[in-house]
Design an enzyme around this catalytic site. Sequence first.
Site, PDB file in Angstrom:
ATOM      1  CE1 TYR A  70     -18.472  11.115 -14.102  1.00  0.00           C
ATOM      2  CE2 TYR A  70     -17.340  11.042 -11.994  1.00  0.00           C
ATOM      3  CZ  TYR A  70     -18.090  10.423 -12.969  1.00  0.00           C
ATOM      4  OH  TYR A  70     -18.460   9.112 -12.819  1.00  0.00           O
TER       5      TYR A  70
ATOM      6  CG  ASP B 188     -11.136  16.338 -13.440  1.00  0.00           C
ATOM      7  OD1 ASP B 188     -10.439  15.829 -14.338  1.00  0.00           O
ATOM      8  OD2 ASP B 188     -12.149  15.775 -12.972  1.00  0.00           O
TER       9      ASP B 188
ATOM     10  NE  ARG C 171      -2.715   0.378   3.456  1.00  0.00           N
ATOM     11  CZ  ARG C 171      -1.975   0.614   4.560  1.00  0.00           C
ATOM     12  NH1 ARG C 171      -1.292   1.740   4.680  1.00  0.00           N
ATOM     13  NH2 ARG C 171      -1.917  -0.273   5.534  1.00  0.00           N
TER      14      ARG C 171
ATOM     15  CE  LYS D 284     -13.899   8.185 -17.665  1.00  0.00           C
ATOM     16  NZ  LYS D 284     -13.768   8.376 -16.262  1.00  0.00           N
TER      17      LYS D 284
HETATM   18  C1  LIG Z   1     -13.747  14.628 -15.733  1.00  0.00           C
HETATM   19  C2  LIG Z   1     -13.839  13.436 -14.835  1.00  0.00           C
HETATM   20  N1  LIG Z   1     -13.306  13.494 -13.607  1.00  0.00           N
HETATM   21  C3  LIG Z   1     -13.381  12.447 -12.752  1.00  0.00           C
HETATM   22  C4  LIG Z   1     -14.018  11.278 -13.106  1.00  0.00           C
HETATM   23  C5  LIG Z   1     -14.099  10.133 -12.124  1.00  0.00           C
HETATM   24  O1  LIG Z   1     -13.208   9.129 -12.485  1.00  0.00           O
HETATM   25  P1  LIG Z   1     -13.411   7.570 -12.209  1.00  0.00           P
HETATM   26  O2  LIG Z   1     -14.632   7.133 -12.960  1.00  0.00           O
HETATM   27  O3  LIG Z   1     -12.150   6.953 -12.684  1.00  0.00           O
HETATM   28  O4  LIG Z   1     -13.617   7.403 -10.732  1.00  0.00           O
HETATM   29  C6  LIG Z   1     -14.590  11.161 -14.384  1.00  0.00           C
HETATM   30  C7  LIG Z   1     -15.287   9.934 -14.785  1.00  0.00           C
HETATM   31  O5  LIG Z   1     -15.973   9.901 -15.772  1.00  0.00           O
HETATM   32  C8  LIG Z   1     -14.498  12.273 -15.268  1.00  0.00           C
HETATM   33  O6  LIG Z   1     -15.030  12.237 -16.498  1.00  0.00           O
END
Ligand SMILES: Cc1ncc(COP(=O)(O)O)c(C=O)c1O
Length: 417
Positions: free
Chosen positions: A124, A198, A63, A223
Amino acid sequence: MSTVTQHSASTPSQTSASHLATDCIHGGQHTDPTTGAVMPPIYTSSTFVQESPGVHKGFEYSRSHNVTRFAFERCIASLERSGLSEESERTCGGFAFASGLASIGTALELMDCGDTIVCMDDVYGGTNRLLNRVRKRSAGYKVVHVDLSDATKAEAAIRQHKPRMVWLETPTNPTLKLVDVAAICAQARAAGAISVVDNTFATPMLTRPIELGADIVMHSTTKYVGGHSDTVGGALVTGSAELAERLRFLQNAIGSVMGPFDAYLSLRGLKTMHVRMERHCASALELARRLEKHSKVAKVVYPGLASHPQHALASRQMRLDGKPAYGGMITIFLKSGSGSGMAESRRFLENVHLFALAESLGGVESLIEHPAIMTHASVPEAMRAELGISDALVRLSVGIEHVEDLWNDLEHGLSKV
Ligand SMILES: Cc1ncc(COP(=O)(O)O)c(C=O)c1O
């Protein structure tokens, strides 16, 4: 207190002085000192032998220390230009997590109970849910959503609410609004707030927020980083030694770390990221231009179109190898008759075939989805309405298939609307 008896096999052969295309492959990497393996092995061991209590080779428990995860963390830190020394994994500014949301959850732990966060209004759906339906209750956060694409509104909100953290997403999911990272991060810094960006949609190939003054960059590595829709993960990168220390503590203390198999896939994904992004951007621009002329489409939102209200900012802030490049995401609004647009969206989505109807984005294969029903269903209906996430809105993640095949598929779907 532990003693490291031998260097922990992590001296990189390459630092981030090269072009991004090179750093995708070599950033923070080294050949395995035991075998000469060019790719880091997947270290699955959960624990490591100690010579004497506290005397070991720098690895105690997976971890806290995992060679495969460290290799990925060094590479993404190099691509985000963290600027922290890559001499050893312990001074690297990158941290990998079990999912994008796990990385968001860990970054939020930099705040204290009752603190205020100023957050982009269009984020998101899962970020919105974590803030408003979990942390408001469990940590007493005050969450202020603001349209940070408007620098005046941002400044007023930061001045009024004195936040501990400012959360940016750019381009936003799904309305593809842009935030001027340099301007808003400067405002956050002046107010003593930690800025987090982000960067999932833009990727470090197009935008490097740390170079623009951000404190922390966040990724859903599920992604574009992974790039093949076969892993779930997240990452945080910082250029601040102090924040790196705090994030390292939190990563281990909370424990939502990325596993070694996902770290391997994410590192492998990074290696082709530059070439993938070239194709994603070129095809998305071409499709956006054609969609804009289509009779069944009311509006196309794509930062690369002159019709995008922030096209000038996009051309400045999103660049691949010095040239404007606007990413692989397109949002369209279908023309609707008398209804909400739901019937048209359904007919379109049921009649595309190469574009898979699925949540997520950023993979080599094209995906398409309906945010109001799918990715953003957790955003309260009133907020969706305010943000313009209507029933006529469809989000496309343009993959790297041949662009003419993608166009034929979209045209076929639109012919059924
Ligand atoms: C812009 C963005 N940030 C964060 C996330 C969250 O990521 P995860 O699905 O890997 O937890 C997503 C998921 O679609 C996203 O599109």
